[in-house]
Scaffold this active site. Structure first.
Site, PDB file in Angstrom:
ATOM      1  N   SER A 173       5.399  65.642  58.255  1.00  0.00           N
ATOM      2  CA  SER A 173       6.441  65.116  59.135  1.00  0.00           C
ATOM      3  C   SER A 173       6.208  63.635  59.396  1.00  0.00           C
ATOM      4  O   SER A 173       5.232  63.262  60.054  1.00  0.00           O
ATOM      5  CB  SER A 173       6.471  65.878  60.462  1.00  0.00           C
ATOM      6  OG  SER A 173       7.328  65.232  61.383  1.00  0.00           O
TER       7      SER A 173
ATOM      8  N   LYS B 234      18.730  54.509  58.231  1.00  0.00           N
ATOM      9  CA  LYS B 234      18.557  54.956  59.612  1.00  0.00           C
ATOM     10  C   LYS B 234      17.098  54.890  60.047  1.00  0.00           C
ATOM     11  O   LYS B 234      16.793  54.442  61.166  1.00  0.00           O
ATOM     12  CB  LYS B 234      19.102  56.378  59.790  1.00  0.00           C
ATOM     13  CG  LYS B 234      19.073  56.836  61.245  1.00  0.00           C
ATOM     14  CD  LYS B 234      19.861  58.102  61.483  1.00  0.00           C
ATOM     15  CE  LYS B 234      19.202  59.331  60.932  1.00  0.00           C
ATOM     16  NZ  LYS B 234      19.752  60.583  61.499  1.00  0.00           N
ATOM     17  N   SER B 235      16.187  55.301  59.186  1.00  0.00           N
ATOM     18  CA  SER B 235      14.767  55.289  59.546  1.00  0.00           C
ATOM     19  C   SER B 235      14.296  53.874  59.875  1.00  0.00           C
ATOM     20  O   SER B 235      13.586  53.641  60.868  1.00  0.00           O
ATOM     21  CB  SER B 235      13.929  55.859  58.396  1.00  0.00           C
ATOM     22  OG  SER B 235      14.227  57.206  58.170  1.00  0.00           O
TER      23      SER B 235
ATOM     24  N   ARG C 157      18.893  74.401  58.511  1.00  0.00           N
ATOM     25  CA  ARG C 157      19.724  73.940  57.394  1.00  0.00           C
ATOM     26  C   ARG C 157      19.740  74.912  56.224  1.00  0.00           C
ATOM     27  O   ARG C 157      20.727  74.966  55.493  1.00  0.00           O
ATOM     28  CB  ARG C 157      19.267  72.544  56.952  1.00  0.00           C
ATOM     29  CG  ARG C 157      19.685  71.470  57.933  1.00  0.00           C
ATOM     30  CD  ARG C 157      19.221  70.086  57.536  1.00  0.00           C
ATOM     31  NE  ARG C 157      19.841  69.087  58.425  1.00  0.00           N
ATOM     32  CZ  ARG C 157      19.451  67.818  58.516  1.00  0.00           C
ATOM     33  NH1 ARG C 157      18.437  67.392  57.769  1.00  0.00           N
ATOM     34  NH2 ARG C 157      20.073  66.993  59.333  1.00  0.00           N
TER      35      ARG C 157
ATOM     36  N   GLY D 250      16.823  63.500  66.695  1.00  0.00           N
ATOM     37  CA  GLY D 250      15.440  63.956  66.752  1.00  0.00           C
ATOM     38  C   GLY D 250      14.470  62.853  66.383  1.00  0.00           C
ATOM     39  O   GLY D 250      13.403  62.713  66.987  1.00  0.00           O
TER      40      GLY D 250
ATOM     41  N   ARG E 291      13.166  52.021  63.627  1.00  0.00           N
ATOM     42  CA  ARG E 291      11.859  51.368  63.748  1.00  0.00           C
ATOM     43  C   ARG E 291      11.980  49.874  64.017  1.00  0.00           C
ATOM     44  O   ARG E 291      11.139  49.294  64.711  1.00  0.00           O
ATOM     45  CB  ARG E 291      11.027  51.642  62.484  1.00  0.00           C
ATOM     46  CG  ARG E 291      10.560  53.108  62.391  1.00  0.00           C
ATOM     47  CD  ARG E 291      10.199  53.494  60.964  1.00  0.00           C
ATOM     48  NE  ARG E 291       9.597  54.836  60.863  1.00  0.00           N
ATOM     49  CZ  ARG E 291      10.297  55.959  60.840  1.00  0.00           C
ATOM     50  NH1 ARG E 291      11.619  55.935  60.957  1.00  0.00           N
ATOM     51  NH2 ARG E 291       9.679  57.131  60.721  1.00  0.00           N
TER      52      ARG E 291
ATOM     53  N   ARG F 237      15.686  71.937  69.676  1.00  0.00           N
ATOM     54  CA  ARG F 237      14.687  71.615  68.661  1.00  0.00           C
ATOM     55  C   ARG F 237      13.289  71.513  69.272  1.00  0.00           C
ATOM     56  O   ARG F 237      13.125  71.056  70.410  1.00  0.00           O
ATOM     57  CB  ARG F 237      15.052  70.310  67.947  1.00  0.00           C
ATOM     58  CG  ARG F 237      16.362  70.435  67.196  1.00  0.00           C
ATOM     59  CD  ARG F 237      16.793  69.139  66.570  1.00  0.00           C
ATOM     60  NE  ARG F 237      15.881  68.734  65.502  1.00  0.00           N
ATOM     61  CZ  ARG F 237      16.003  67.592  64.831  1.00  0.00           C
ATOM     62  NH1 ARG F 237      16.970  66.748  65.123  1.00  0.00           N
ATOM     63  NH2 ARG F 237      15.148  67.305  63.864  1.00  0.00           N
TER      64      ARG F 237
ATOM     65  N   ASP G 220      15.853  65.501  53.845  1.00  0.00           N
ATOM     66  CA  ASP G 220      17.196  65.452  54.414  1.00  0.00           C
ATOM     67  C   ASP G 220      18.286  65.648  53.375  1.00  0.00           C
ATOM     68  O   ASP G 220      19.454  65.828  53.736  1.00  0.00           O
ATOM     69  CB  ASP G 220      17.416  64.110  55.125  1.00  0.00           C
ATOM     70  CG  ASP G 220      16.650  64.021  56.428  1.00  0.00           C
ATOM     71  OD1 ASP G 220      16.465  65.062  57.081  1.00  0.00           O
ATOM     72  OD2 ASP G 220      16.228  62.907  56.801  1.00  0.00           O
TER      73      ASP G 220
END
Length: 454
Positions: free
Chosen positions: A174, A28-29, A358, A101, A33, A129, A327
């Protein structure tokens, strides 16, 4: 309510051993991108293996809204005709980012140094968020954000008219904040510098170099110092997206927990900034092997083989590993419930501000299923009950969080009584083929017509 429709109650039960091959979706990341950097390039970027979950589809729609031509040619096969750095046009409508997000924060960065305005919103989870961690560094470039209290969505972002380069030290570990600042720095003259005291996933740095940006990384006493030279002309690329290690976590952990299982998960990206879960599982005594190790598209890749592991033990996970597996803590906590002894997880305050809190979501569900959990602001401890020692037999809440939903469905494959979930709808945001993939391995995970009490 799930992110995109009515709730989808689900149930998982202990059943036969899992076996076969699990072809998990693209990372997904890297998918996010690929679309964003393709849109900021001049020419056509071709992508194969793109994750077609709702989060990534929302990024494709956002890139179209900013003026790029984004086309799907077949399953996972896409192309992006970019508009170049600084070439984004002003969207005609509100950009709805659903549950993503990552997507909304990266795109805010990508547009923050272009003199246009855009309005962003999302589902109930995303609107709750915090966005201040993104809008504050973007303000250093000259961008202006106008949102709800606490900087929450819906939010209007006005890009800087005369951006200048920025030096920014990350206050939290982050990758989203780091990436947003680097993407903003693309259209700022001079050198934008990000200081990262604790390393996070480095896909943005790798991919920026691949697209032709001038970027250097230096290790120092302060941490990683990332320097980007602004206003490059990015070159379009051909990208093969590796399979997502975060998605692979679910069939891997299911294979470790379901009695008699032997599951192969091929082609998983094992970038060191993403693979902390697999190191941790092996330290716990999991029968987890890396086979056919290789490199694809500049990323380390291997086939993972997970076998039933009845003698796992709790460990203390090093806090410095948190960024490489942030995650995966929900599903790790499920594995920890079936281990012997306690598993200690520290330095994980980032979990409090994900799609849900979470730590709280997993603690509540685990306790209901008969597992003792201790928690603090940035730590939690799961007291394992050993294989066969977790009762289950409860209905838990997903809280609009795909990883919470999948973690509890994996848990039900090893509890004495079934686990029920109030809403599995959010799973589609990151892992749209979760249900058929798990069914193909033999997992007893199904939708229920009506919510049921255990």
């Amino acid at each position: 309510m799930s992110a995109h429709g009515d709730p989808i109650p689900m149930i998982s039960r202990k059943g036969k051993p899992l076996s076969g091959t699990a072809e998990v979706p693209g990372d997904k990341s890297i998918s996010h991108r690929s679309l964003i950097l393709g849109a900021l390039s001049v020419g056509e970027t071709k992508v194969t293996g793109l994750l077609e979950g709702q989060d990534v589809l929302d990024t494709a729609a956002a890139m179209r809204a900013f003026g790029a031509e984004v086309t799907r040619h077949g399953p996972g096969a896409w192309s992006v005709h970019g508009v170049g750095v600084g070439g984004f046009g002003e969207p005609a409508d509100v950009i709805d980012y659903g549950n993503s997000g990552t997507g909304v924060r990266l795109v805010m960065g990508a547009m923050a140094t272009t003199p246009i305005a855009a309005t962003f919103t999302g589902d109930a989870s995303l609107r709750s968020r915090p966005m201040g961690r993104i809008t504050e560094p973007l303000a250093l470039f000259g961008a202006e954000a106008h949102g709800r209290a606490g900087g929450r969505l819906p939010l209007v972002l006005k890009g800087a008219r005369s951006p200048g380069p920025v030096r920014y030290t990350l206050p939290v570990a982050s990758a989203q904040v780091k990436s947003a600042v680097l993407l903003a720095g693309l259209n700022a003259p001079g050198e934008t510098v990000v200081v990262e005291p604790e390393a996070t996933r480095d896909h943005t740095e790798r991919m920026l170099r691949g697209f032709g940006a001038e970027l250097s990384v230096e290790e120092s006493a302060e941490g990683r110092i990332i320097t980007l030279t602004g206003q490059p002309e990015l070159r379009p690329q051909t990208i093969a997206v590796p399979r997502d290690p975060s998605s692979a976590a679910f069939p891997v952990c299911a294979g470790l927990l379901a009695e008699g299982s032997d599951v192969l998960i091929p082609g998983i990206g094992l970038n060191p900034t993403r693979a902390g879960l697999y190191t941790t599982l092996r330290e716990m005594g999991a029968d987890l092997a890396f086979e056919n190790e290789r490199e694809e598209g500049g990323e380390p890749v291997a086939d993972l083989r997970a076998r039933f592991s009845p003698a796992m033990r709790g460990i203390e996970v090093p806090p410095e590993r948190a960024a490489s597996m942030i995650d995966e803590y929900p599903v790790l906590s499920v594995v920890a419930a079936f281990a012997e002894g306690k598993t200690v997880m520290r330095g994980v305050k980032e979990l409090r501000v994900k799609e849900s809190d979470r730590i709280d979501a997993m603690a509540v569900g685990l306790r209901a299923a008969g597992v003792e959990v201790e928690e603090g602001e940035d730590w939690w401890i799961v007291h394992g009950r050993g294989m066969g020692g977790v009762t289950g037999g409860v209905t838990v809440q997903s809280r609009l969080d795909h990883r919470i939903a999948m973690a509890f469905m994996v848990m039900g494959l090893a509890t004495e009584k079934p686990m029920r979930l109030d809403d599995g709808g959010p799973i589609a945001t990151s892992f749209p083929i979760f249900e058929p993939l798990m069914a193909g391995l033999g997992a007893d995970i199904a939708r229920e017509a009506e919510p049921a009490d255990a």
